[in-house]
Motif scaffolding. Structure first.
Motif, mmCIF file in Angstrom:
data_model
loop_
_atom_site.group_PDB
_atom_site.id
_atom_site.type_symbol
_atom_site.label_atom_id
_atom_site.label_comp_id
_atom_site.label_asym_id
_atom_site.label_seq_id
_atom_site.Cartn_x
_atom_site.Cartn_y
_atom_site.Cartn_z
ATOM 1 N N ASN A 129 -0.362 -8.970 5.341
ATOM 2 C CA ASN A 129 0.167 -7.427 5.323
ATOM 3 C C ASN A 129 0.148 -7.125 3.121
ATOM 4 O O ASN A 129 0.417 -8.414 2.496
ATOM 5 N N ILE A 130 -0.360 -6.708 2.830
ATOM 6 C CA ILE A 130 -0.084 -5.585 1.226
ATOM 7 C C ILE A 130 0.930 -4.861 0.950
ATOM 8 O O ILE A 130 0.703 -3.890 1.906
ATOM 9 N N GLY A 131 0.922 -4.726 0.146
ATOM 10 C CA GLY A 131 2.424 -4.250 0.134
ATOM 11 C C GLY A 131 2.148 -2.874 -0.319
ATOM 12 O O GLY A 131 0.806 -2.979 -1.013
ATOM 13 N N ASN A 132 2.543 -1.508 -0.632
ATOM 14 C CA ASN A 132 1.617 -0.632 -0.067
ATOM 15 C C ASN A 132 2.628 0.495 -0.596
ATOM 16 O O ASN A 132 3.050 1.790 -0.755
ATOM 17 N N GLY A 133 3.947 -0.020 -1.469
ATOM 18 C CA GLY A 133 4.818 0.928 -1.914
ATOM 19 C C GLY A 133 5.766 1.722 -1.240
ATOM 20 O O GLY A 133 5.768 1.285 0.128
ATOM 21 N N ASP A 134 6.482 2.074 -1.598
ATOM 22 C CA ASP A 134 7.444 3.638 -1.332
ATOM 23 C C ASP A 134 6.822 5.244 -0.231
ATOM 24 O O ASP A 134 6.879 5.575 -1.251
ATOM 25 N N SER A 135 6.011 4.536 0.773
ATOM 26 C CA SER A 135 5.079 5.793 1.175
ATOM 27 C C SER A 135 5.582 5.866 2.524
ATOM 28 O O SER A 135 6.527 5.549 2.862
ATOM 29 N N PRO B 147 6.606 -3.805 -1.701
ATOM 30 C CA PRO B 147 6.088 -3.040 -3.138
ATOM 31 C C PRO B 147 4.936 -3.540 -3.138
ATOM 32 O O PRO B 147 4.125 -4.511 -3.349
ATOM 33 N N VAL B 148 4.135 -2.660 -4.044
ATOM 34 C CA VAL B 148 2.645 -3.162 -4.595
ATOM 35 C C VAL B 148 2.614 -5.042 -5.301
ATOM 36 O O VAL B 148 3.353 -4.576 -6.245
ATOM 37 N N GLY B 149 1.335 -5.299 -4.827
ATOM 38 C CA GLY B 149 1.431 -6.437 -5.829
ATOM 39 C C GLY B 149 2.644 -8.016 -4.819
ATOM 40 O O GLY B 149 2.262 -8.983 -5.264
ATOM 41 N N LYS B 150 2.993 -6.843 -3.855
ATOM 42 C CA LYS B 150 3.377 -8.040 -2.882
ATOM 43 C C LYS B 150 2.824 -8.128 -1.710
ATOM 44 O O LYS B 150 2.134 -7.186 -1.289
ATOM 45 N N PHE B 151 3.493 -9.475 -0.561
ATOM 46 C CA PHE B 151 2.472 -10.193 0.392
ATOM 47 C C PHE B 151 3.307 -10.281 1.719
ATOM 48 O O PHE B 151 4.452 -11.028 1.383
ATOM 49 N N GLU B 152 3.195 -10.249 2.265
ATOM 50 C CA GLU B 152 3.826 -11.043 3.427
ATOM 51 C C GLU B 152 3.381 -11.493 4.886
ATOM 52 O O GLU B 152 1.669 -10.868 5.397
ATOM 53 N N ILE B 153 3.792 -11.942 5.733
ATOM 54 C CA ILE B 153 2.779 -13.247 6.123
ATOM 55 C C ILE B 153 3.922 -13.805 7.295
ATOM 56 O O ILE B 153 4.679 -14.183 6.913
#
Length: 390
Positions: free
Chosen positions: A350-356, A171-177
């Protein structure tokens, strides 16, 4: 004015720049228009030093904070190149270049770092130096290494370096690492085999390179199944086997290509050693002549522990305690930011790009809603890492 308000005010301009870059995609080391636009904007906004031509088409912008300059020197990196893919969207700002598109979101990466430049030059609320790195040729051209070879790290005195990539499905506004190994090393095998060709009706009078090739493909699978530690990730994929053209001719030659993916330097070295030995053994067993090219590509993308903890704390402080996931497994894809992480400590998030659509898909589109999130992340990283002294 609060940071979020400043970023909200500049977002329309940055979004327009992102879409302009998207309309004009350029492949690795051809990013002349993109690099020119980046340099133009950096100068227009008052960046202290702008250097072009680093790593052929790379751009570096240096921004100094309000402090006495005694703080750190931190590098922030974005990639600029597009992919040789024909875009299949109906967007108003779709690619105008047939067969080329920004299918990995590097237009968005460039835009977010430009947004950070716009914000940081306006506020300069930090004590230290931000080095903004706009890198060419991530998609197979090792642009990070080219910039390093041109003196990126030493010339600008970079002490830590950070990178960011968008991730569809988050989701936009979320991150992963992921701490430690985050992405795999990617190496290539290219093998040319020569036997003795002849008539398909008389296999006893030839030395068939196809039979030898098939035996080799099977033998190479033992690198993962019998040589590597079962708990270590390794992928040996044979992706091309070309030999012959006619139904009644045993060919003289064959060609094999493949990819090797590993997550530690030790497993990478083991894979190269065993593949080289297996090729030699099988080719000798079948009486073949051969030429093996083992190309070492991008190394493991290794997120340093201290810097990973730091960016995790930045994300939590700015976007909330639930904004970042840290227990994600590493992936077997590769990334040339790994070269920078070999030179200096840092982390790749990683920064969220949403449902793309997925990366490298012809229907992919960078999500512009992520732009203010990415700008805020970059700006906050600099301000928190190098706070103004009272």
């Amino acid at each position: 004015m609060p940071k979020t308000d400043i970023i909200a005010a500049l977002t329309p301009e940055i979004t327009a720049i992102r879409r302009d870059i998207h309309r004009h995609p350029e492949l690795m080391y051809e990013e002349h228009r993109t690099a020119g636009l980046v340099a133009e904007k950096l100068k227009e906004w008052g960046v202290d030093e702008v250097v072009t031509g680093l790593g052929r088409t790379g751009v570096v912008g240096v921004i100094k904070g309000k402090g006495q300059g005694s703080g750190k020197v931190i590098g922030l990196r974005a990639d600029m190149d597009a992919l040789p893919i024909h875009e299949e969207t109906n967007l108003e700002h779709r690619s105008t270049v047939p067969g080329k598109m920004h299918a990995c979101g590097h237009d968005g990466h460039t835009a977010m770092l430009l947004g950070a430049a716009r914000y940081l030059t306006q506020t300069r609320d930090f004590d230290g130096t931000a080095v903004l790195i706009f890198q060419p040729a991530e998609e197979g051209g090792a642009g990070a290494k080219a910039m390093i070879d041109d003196g990126l790290i030493s010339r600008f005195g970079v002490q830590e370096v950070y990178g960011m990539h968008n991730k569809p499905g988050v989701p936009v506004g979320k991150f992963e690492i992921a701490k430690g190994p985050a992405m795999a090393a990617a190496d290539r095998i290219h093998l040319k085999i020569e036997g003795l060709g002849g008539h398909a009706a008389a296999p006893h009078r030839v030395n068939d390179p196809i039979v030898a090739s098939c035996a080799l493909v099977s033998a190479l699978q033992t690198v993962a199944s019998r040589n590597a530690d079962p708990l270590e990730s390794i992928v040996v994929s044979i992706t091309a086997l070309n030999a012959g053209e006619a139904f009644n001719v045993i060919p003289q030659t064959a060609e094999i290509k493949g990819s090797v993916r590993t997550l530690t330097p030790q497993t990478r070295a083991l894979a190269q050693k065993r593949i080289t030995e297996i090729v030699d053994g099988v080719m000798k067993a079948f009486g073949m002549k051969y030429e093996l090219e083992y190309h070492l590509g991008y190394p493991v993308t290794f997120n340093h522990h201290g810097q990973t903890d730091f960016v995790t704390s930045v994300a939590k402080e700015v976007f909330g305690s639930d904004s970042i996931t840290t227990d994600v497994p590493p992936t077997m894809g590769s990334e040339d930011f790994s070269f920078m992480l070999e030179e200096r400590p840092g982390a790749f998030i990683n920064i969220g790009n949403g449902d793309s659509a997925g990366l490298h898909h012809p229907a992919y589109e960078f999500n512009d809603q992520a732009i203010p999130v990415g700008v805020n992340y970059w700006a906050s990283l600099i301000e928190i890492a190098m706070p103004q002294r009272s």
